[in-house]
Design an enzyme around this catalytic site. Structure first.
Site, PDB file in Angstrom:
ATOM      1  N   GLY A 168       0.594  -1.583  -0.531  1.00  0.00           N
ATOM      2  CA  GLY A 168      -0.210   0.449   0.340  1.00  0.00           C
ATOM      3  C   GLY A 168       1.099   1.237   0.164  1.00  0.00           C
ATOM      4  N   ASN A 209       3.392   5.227   9.523  1.00  0.00           N
ATOM      5  CA  ASN A 209       1.943   4.823   8.893  1.00  0.00           C
ATOM      6  C   ASN A 209       1.046   3.168   8.751  1.00  0.00           C
ATOM      7  OD1 ASN A 209       0.715   3.788   5.224  1.00  0.00           O
ATOM      8  ND2 ASN A 209       1.454   2.328   6.045  1.00  0.00           N
ATOM      9  N   TYR A 236     -11.894   2.576  14.421  1.00  0.00           N
ATOM     10  CA  TYR A 236     -11.348   3.270  13.157  1.00  0.00           C
ATOM     11  C   TYR A 236     -11.008   4.420  13.285  1.00  0.00           C
ATOM     12  CZ  TYR A 236      -9.252   4.513   8.825  1.00  0.00           C
ATOM     13  OH  TYR A 236      -8.125   4.590   8.656  1.00  0.00           O
TER      14      TYR A 236
END
Length: 252
Positions: free
Chosen positions: A14, A83, A148
């Site tokens: 990603g 990240n 989240y």
């Protein structure tokens, strides 16, 4: 002048992988972190650089953050890209208790701890750049992505607060807030991939340029920028209703 290391978590795929490619092209030595050793080795092989080190680390476990830091504390870390992150589709009562804890450990605790440890060295050297990866989910209530979204709201505010704290130290802090992106995130979260998802390479290029320009908040994509502006105007109660309707479409 010799370039310092770029430390990237969640570097096996990603956005993290694409950022690793960009910094490798610019001649930076890299330290790539993930819990997937085979994927990290594959990334290193694809980039074809000798100046790449890999660290297998399960950032769901906070004690492994200390182990990671012990292995790199004597390195000149010029850029930290935090990240690594995860999400899980579902309301709070639908999520498993351990899932709730895991998301908080990874997205909040480990991210904060690693940033703190690495930032100390940067402040001592009077130089450094830190990129915290949050999400457009940080901009308001995202029904169906509880835990989240709130952890990414924490990441956003953490980055902006740290930016203020380190403003006169020579250390820059930026926050990346991507929207849906074509990565493994949706699959792992149990969601259908959004039709408007951006390419990870595009997001990485925007992030790279934004960090170079020392932007406080980096938002890739026009629609995501509009979403940010709307979040400042529209009441959270209405945003919650809108995101609830999207959740029904995207939930597998």
């Amino acid at each position: 002048m010799k370039k310092g290391y770029v430390l990237i978590t969640g570097a096996s795929s990603g956005i993290g992988k694409e950022l690793a490619s960009l910094y490798a092209q610019e001649g930076y030595p890299l330290i790539l972190v993930s819990r997937n050793k085979e994927a990290l080795q594959q990334v290193k092989m694809e980039l074809g650089k000798d100046s790449i080190e890999i660290r297998t680390c399960d950032l769901y476990k906070e004690e492994q953050v200390f182990s990671l830091y012990q292995s790199i504390k004597n390195y000149n870390i010029e850029i930290l890209i935090n990240n690594a992150g995860a999400g899980k589709s579902g309301t709070l009562v639908e999520l498993k208790e351990q899932t709730v804890l895991n998301l908080i450990h990874l997205n909040v605790s480990s991210m904060s701890l690693l940033t703190q440890l690495v930032a100390k060295g940067m402040v001592e050297r009077g130089k450094g750049k830190i990129l915290i990866v949050a999400s457009t989910a940080a901009f308001g209530p995202d029904v169906g992505l509880n835990v989240y979204g709130p952890t990414k709201a924490y990441a956003y505010n953490f980055a902006q607060t740290l930016r203020g704290e380190l403003g006169k130290t020579g250390v820059q802090v930026s926050c990346l807030c991507p929207g849906p992106t074509k990565t493994n995130w949706s699959k792992n979260a149990g969601r259908k991939e959004s039709k408007t998802a951006m390419d990870a390479k595009t997001v990485a290029r925007v992030a790279y340029k934004g960090l170079e320009k020392n932007k406080a908040c980096i938002i890739p994509g026009f629609k995501n920028k509009v979403l940010y502006i709307c979040s400042k105007i529209i009441p959270d109660s209405l945003i919650g209703k809108v995101t609830a309707s999207f959740q029904k479409r995207l939930k597998k």
